[in-house]
Design an enzyme around this catalytic site. Structure first.
Site, PDB file in Angstrom:
ATOM      1  N   CYS A   2       0.882  -1.168   0.000  1.00 20.10           N
ATOM      2  CA  CYS A   2       0.000   0.000   0.000  1.00 20.10           C
ATOM      3  C   CYS A   2       0.915   1.211   0.000  1.00 20.10           C
ATOM      4  O   CYS A   2       2.096   1.110   0.270  1.00 20.10           O
ATOM      5  CB  CYS A   2      -0.868   0.049   1.260  1.00 20.10           C
ATOM      6  SG  CYS A   2      -2.088  -1.231   1.334  1.00 20.10           S
ATOM      7  N   ARG A  27       2.089   1.130  -5.778  1.00 26.54           N
ATOM      8  CA  ARG A  27       2.211   0.219  -4.632  1.00 26.54           C
ATOM      9  C   ARG A  27       0.896  -0.461  -4.288  1.00 26.54           C
ATOM     10  O   ARG A  27       0.849  -1.387  -3.486  1.00 26.54           O
ATOM     11  CB  ARG A  27       2.707   0.988  -3.394  1.00 26.54           C
ATOM     12  CG  ARG A  27       4.072   1.626  -3.552  1.00 26.54           C
ATOM     13  CD  ARG A  27       4.398   2.473  -2.336  1.00 26.54           C
ATOM     14  NE  ARG A  27       4.471   1.641  -1.158  1.00 26.54           N
ATOM     15  CZ  ARG A  27       5.594   1.048  -0.740  1.00 26.54           C
ATOM     16  NH1 ARG A  27       6.700   1.190  -1.423  1.00 26.54           N
ATOM     17  NH2 ARG A  27       5.600   0.287   0.326  1.00 26.54           N
ATOM     18  N   TRP A  75      -3.786  -1.805  -1.515  1.00 26.74           N
ATOM     19  CA  TRP A  75      -3.810  -3.124  -2.149  1.00 26.74           C
ATOM     20  C   TRP A  75      -4.393  -4.030  -1.085  1.00 26.74           C
ATOM     21  O   TRP A  75      -3.765  -4.293  -0.054  1.00 26.74           O
ATOM     22  CB  TRP A  75      -2.396  -3.568  -2.525  1.00 26.74           C
ATOM     23  CG  TRP A  75      -2.358  -4.879  -3.255  1.00 26.74           C
ATOM     24  CD1 TRP A  75      -2.747  -5.130  -4.531  1.00 26.74           C
ATOM     25  CD2 TRP A  75      -1.922  -6.143  -2.738  1.00 26.74           C
ATOM     26  NE1 TRP A  75      -2.565  -6.446  -4.851  1.00 26.74           N
ATOM     27  CE2 TRP A  75      -2.068  -7.101  -3.768  1.00 26.74           C
ATOM     28  CE3 TRP A  75      -1.408  -6.557  -1.516  1.00 26.74           C
ATOM     29  CZ2 TRP A  75      -1.714  -8.440  -3.600  1.00 26.74           C
ATOM     30  CZ3 TRP A  75      -1.056  -7.885  -1.345  1.00 26.74           C
ATOM     31  CH2 TRP A  75      -1.226  -8.815  -2.385  1.00 26.74           C
ATOM     32  N   ASN A  99       0.223   0.749   6.138  1.00 25.67           N
ATOM     33  CA  ASN A  99       0.785  -0.183   5.160  1.00 25.67           C
ATOM     34  C   ASN A  99       1.347  -1.353   5.942  1.00 25.67           C
ATOM     35  O   ASN A  99       2.230  -1.168   6.791  1.00 25.67           O
ATOM     36  CB  ASN A  99       1.881   0.497   4.337  1.00 25.67           C
ATOM     37  CG  ASN A  99       2.577  -0.515   3.419  1.00 25.67           C
ATOM     38  OD1 ASN A  99       1.997  -1.516   3.040  1.00 25.67           O
ATOM     39  ND2 ASN A  99       3.845  -0.256   3.111  1.00 25.67           N
ATOM     40  N   GLY A 100       0.828  -2.557   5.690  1.00 23.78           N
ATOM     41  CA  GLY A 100       1.323  -3.743   6.406  1.00 23.78           C
ATOM     42  C   GLY A 100       0.160  -4.644   6.787  1.00 23.78           C
ATOM     43  O   GLY A 100      -0.949  -4.493   6.290  1.00 23.78           O
ATOM     44  N   GLU A 482      10.532 -16.302 -17.064  1.00 22.71           N
ATOM     45  CA  GLU A 482      10.345 -14.857 -16.868  1.00 22.71           C
ATOM     46  C   GLU A 482       9.426 -14.300 -17.947  1.00 22.71           C
ATOM     47  O   GLU A 482       8.522 -13.502 -17.659  1.00 22.71           O
ATOM     48  CB  GLU A 482      11.688 -14.148 -16.862  1.00 22.71           C
ATOM     49  CG  GLU A 482      11.590 -12.631 -16.823  1.00 22.71           C
ATOM     50  CD  GLU A 482      10.749 -12.095 -15.649  1.00 22.71           C
ATOM     51  OE1 GLU A 482      10.496 -12.848 -14.674  1.00 22.71           O
ATOM     52  OE2 GLU A 482      10.328 -10.939 -15.713  1.00 22.71           O
ATOM     53  N   LYS A 486       5.908 -12.312 -17.229  1.00 27.86           N
ATOM     54  CA  LYS A 486       5.690 -10.958 -17.794  1.00 27.86           C
ATOM     55  C   LYS A 486       4.377 -10.927 -18.574  1.00 27.86           C
ATOM     56  O   LYS A 486       3.562 -10.033 -18.436  1.00 27.86           O
ATOM     57  CB  LYS A 486       6.832 -10.622 -18.729  1.00 27.86           C
ATOM     58  CG  LYS A 486       7.869  -9.624 -18.478  1.00 27.86           C
ATOM     59  CD  LYS A 486       7.866  -8.541 -17.505  1.00 27.86           C
ATOM     60  CE  LYS A 486       7.591  -8.704 -16.082  1.00 27.86           C
ATOM     61  NZ  LYS A 486       8.361  -9.357 -15.144  1.00 27.86           N
ATOM     62  N   GLU A 489       1.211 -11.383 -16.194  1.00 24.57           N
ATOM     63  CA  GLU A 489       0.870 -10.343 -15.212  1.00 24.57           C
ATOM     64  C   GLU A 489       0.361  -9.061 -15.859  1.00 24.57           C
ATOM     65  O   GLU A 489      -0.361  -8.306 -15.218  1.00 24.57           O
ATOM     66  CB  GLU A 489       2.028 -10.057 -14.271  1.00 24.57           C
ATOM     67  CG  GLU A 489       3.264  -9.447 -14.866  1.00 24.57           C
ATOM     68  CD  GLU A 489       4.325  -9.168 -13.783  1.00 24.57           C
ATOM     69  OE1 GLU A 489       3.981  -8.778 -12.669  1.00 24.57           O
ATOM     70  OE2 GLU A 489       5.507  -9.366 -14.079  1.00 24.57           O
ATOM     71  N   HIS A 505       6.296 -34.860 -22.390  1.00 28.69           N
ATOM     72  CA  HIS A 505       5.959 -35.790 -21.291  1.00 28.69           C
ATOM     73  C   HIS A 505       4.615 -35.456 -20.674  1.00 28.69           C
ATOM     74  O   HIS A 505       4.389 -35.723 -19.496  1.00 28.69           O
ATOM     75  CB  HIS A 505       7.079 -35.764 -20.238  1.00 28.69           C
ATOM     76  CG  HIS A 505       8.385 -36.273 -20.760  1.00 28.69           C
ATOM     77  ND1 HIS A 505       8.622 -37.602 -21.006  1.00 28.69           N
ATOM     78  CD2 HIS A 505       9.499 -35.610 -21.152  1.00 28.69           C
ATOM     79  CE1 HIS A 505       9.840 -37.751 -21.478  1.00 28.69           C
ATOM     80  NE2 HIS A 505      10.406 -36.561 -21.589  1.00 28.69           N
ATOM     81  N   LYS A 604       3.309  -3.313  -6.562  1.00 27.72           N
ATOM     82  CA  LYS A 604       4.729  -3.329  -6.900  1.00 27.72           C
ATOM     83  C   LYS A 604       5.583  -3.967  -5.829  1.00 27.72           C
ATOM     84  O   LYS A 604       6.474  -4.744  -6.114  1.00 27.72           O
ATOM     85  CB  LYS A 604       5.232  -1.897  -7.130  1.00 27.72           C
ATOM     86  CG  LYS A 604       6.686  -1.823  -7.541  1.00 27.72           C
ATOM     87  CD  LYS A 604       6.927  -2.495  -8.881  1.00 27.72           C
ATOM     88  CE  LYS A 604       8.377  -2.444  -9.290  1.00 27.72           C
ATOM     89  NZ  LYS A 604       8.620  -3.215 -10.547  1.00 27.72           N
TER      90      LYS A 604
END
Ligand code: AGP
Length: 609
Positions: A2, A27, A75, A99-100, A482, A486, A489, A505, A604
């Site tokens: 946040c 954030r 968030w 935030n937390g 990666e 990318k 997301e 397989h 983020k």
């Protein structure tokens, strides 16, 4: 996780708080709110949605002459994104942004209910605010109330707090979540990171765990948990405000990809001397790199993928065994660590809760730790034995691009350093590679950035599908992981990355007519095998897009589309291919009209478990 901000000064608090929240929005961005002092007392505005929605709402209200307040962009962790769960939270006497995560909030809420408190939201934050309110009634003094309350809280928090009867003061306290105090000429700020006040000041104080702060227009005081005044060092932000603007690019993500040549060279210059690995700026004694048993690389998400490429490089150049672990798993797996091991934590933000917890677990075992971090002075940087800073500058887009590329660069230079110490690599060999690296950064990546037509057309085709598979071998398999993250997301297309030899397989059963399969083939020794794997999937209807070297004729001839990269030394091509796959994800998301810099559900810096 946040973003929080507070301000006390001569400026218009509502405008400065909104402006700061825009800068902090990367954030977290599912809801937002602020509380400001107006001539009619405390005024709180909240909204589900973006900071822009809060701004529109604020314009309909009379907030003139507000010179102090707090703000928050969220968030969601406890309670869905909604106006009622948006911060700030509190009572008639106190309002608070957070935030937390408060882990024991339910037990505390039960105790507060017994004392007559009710709750209008589903959040842990409201519980914290009402606990401080209760402690204020018991102690009669604000700082004591804050200190008594946080002694009861378990978990992580950065709080910005205002009290109804002090119209020009913001209080702050933190544990584990970052909190800075910006020292300005026309007022002072609190914020989750410098981007919120960088336009007004580069001078800031970093609040320590358990410290409380009192922020007024022209004065800032910091106290320890016992209430003693604490002298804090004023630091200067390394970034300027242009670093946190789009500078004409359509999205931060595109800007940050285009910054890669410059920041790769800047970072390379900071960890080499005369084209030779040199970490003495932060690691003065090479003994730190000697007699290593196993290297454990621990990180999350994209940083973990950079760790996988680091594994490839270290095992190739230094012949030291490397284990790469997801931080959220490592910390609960009762890891096997030996006295002469080294643990490497990779983190762009330097605040990721899972990675920080893993570091603290390792520190308890007295194993040497090295962190590779992009945010100067962040918690992970400060708590590891040594740190190597990536000089990528602020990465605002939630999807990490330039940070990944410089992390890979640092891992490559670290591998060379270890290779020399182990006697597996000569100084001439590492110097030659460092010289070529500069070429790759200055030219090869630049060429990719200047010729994106094929990438864009491949992206438009891919955007029409719901499932995409990435295949590669060796380091290209790790690049594929990666590339898959990318794509997922920011475009919301489901994708999976597979070792090319593994697809047959089982998962090959999912290949249908037209299914996009992205083949990554930069390593020459796998061209033949990759050509076979491409033909395997094409014979079952796949549409194959390959990222390969210009000299990979057999790959190009077996693919539907070939996106080529310059034919540099094999171990350097991943840096160029990284820019290509990042652009591929970007243009695919663009074709779908996604919110590229702020993808849904993401934030983020994940500073909670
Ligand atoms: C990367 O695109 C993601 N946003 C995410 O996986 C990120 O890499 C991860 O959360 C780790 O963050 P850190 O590097 O700040 O520790």
């Amino acid at each position: 996780m946040c973003g929080i901000i507070g301000y006390s000064g001569t400026g218009n608090a509502d405008e400065l708080i909104i402006e700061g929240l825009h800068a902090l929005e990367y954030r977290g961005y599912d809801s937002a709110g602020m509380t400001v002092f107006t001539k009619n007392g405390l005024k709180t505005i909240k909204t589900k949605g973006r900071v822009g929605d809060l701004e529109s709402k604020a314009k309909t209200m009379f907030l003139e002459n507000s010179h102090c307040g707090i703000g928050h962009t969220r968030w969601a962790t406890h309670g869905k994104p909604s106006e009622s769960n948006a911060h700030p939270h509190g009572t008639d006497n106190i309002m608070l942004v957070h935030n937390g995560i408060i882990e024991n909030y339910k037990e505390i809420a039960e105790e507060l209910r017994k004392k007559g408190y009710g709750f209008a939201s589903e959040t842990d934050t409201e519980v914290a605010a009402k606990l401080i309110d209760l402690k204020l009634k018991e102690t009669g003094e604000k700082l004591s109330a804050i200190r008594e309350a946080v002694k009861i809280l378990q978990g992580s928090y950065a709080f910005g707090i205002v009290f109804r009867d002090e119209t020009d003061v913001v209080y702050a306290v933190k544990k584990d979540s970052p909190l800075l105090i910006g020292i300005g000429s026309d007022g002072n700020f609190i914020a989750s990171d410098v981007s919120a006040f960088l336009k007004y000041t580069k001078s800031y104080i970093r609040l320590g765990d358990g410290e409380t702060a009192v922020i007024k227009q022209d004065k800032t005081e910091v106290f320890d948990l016992d209430g003693n005044s604490v002298e804090k060092q004023v630091e200067t932000a390394l970034w300027n405000s242009s670093a946190v603007s789009k500078s004409g690019f359509r999205h931060f993500m595109l800007k940050e990809i285009f910054e890669e040549p410059e920041i790769l060279i800047k970072t390379l210059d900071s960890i080499t001397k005369d084209f030779h690995p040199d970490f003495s700026a932060t690691i003065p004694d090479d003994k730190f790199f000697e007699n290593i048993g196993t290297i454990h690389i621990i990180a999350c998400g994209t940083a973990m993928h950079a760790g996988l490429l680091g594994k490839y490089y270290i095992e190739k150049f230094a012949r030291i065994p490397v284990a790469v672990e997801v931080a959220s798993e490592f910390r609960y797996n009762d890891p096997v660590l030996r006295e002469n091991d080294m643990v490497v934590i990779i983190s762009q933000s330097g605040e990721t809760a899972d990675s920080l917890a893993a570091l603290r677990l390792v520190n308890e075992k007295n194993i040497r730790t090295l962190s590779i971090v992009n945010t100067y002075g962040s918690t992970i940087a400060r708590e590891s034995k040594h740190v190597i800073y990536t000089l990528a500058g602020p990465e605002i887009a939630v999807a990490s691009t330039k940070a990944f590329s410089v992390q890979v660069l640092v891992m490559l230079i670290l591998a060379m350093k270890l290779g020399e110490i182990q006697g597996e690599m000569t100084k001439d060999e590492s110097t030659e590679l460092c010289e070529s690296l500069k070429e790759v950064a200055a030219n090869s990546i630049h060429n990719v950035l200047c010729g994106t037509e094929t990438i864009e057309s491949a992206a438009e085709i891919t955007a029409k599908h719901n499932d995409v598979f990435f295949i590669g071998r060796g380091i290209d398999n790790y690049l594929g992981m990666e590339a898959s993250l990318k794509l997922k997301e920011i475009s919301y297309i489901h994708s999976e990355a597979y070792a090319a030899g593994e697809l047959k397989h089982g998962t090959i059963s999912l290949i249908e007519e037209g299914t996009p399969v992205i083949a990554i083939a930069t390593d020459e020794k796998y061209y033949e095998k990759m050509r076979n794997n491409i033909e395997e999937v094409r014979s079952r209807g796949a549409f194959v897009i390959s990222f390969c070297s210009e000299n990979a004729e057999i790959i190009k001839n077996s693919s539907n589309i070939a996106i080529t990269i310059p034919n540099d030394a094999d171990c350097l091509k991943p840096l160029t291919a990284a820019a290509s796959i990042q652009l591929f994800a970007y243009y695919t998301a663009l074709a779908l009209g996604r919110d590229i810099d702020k993808p849904r559900n993401l934030a983020k810096s994940v500073t909670v478990e």
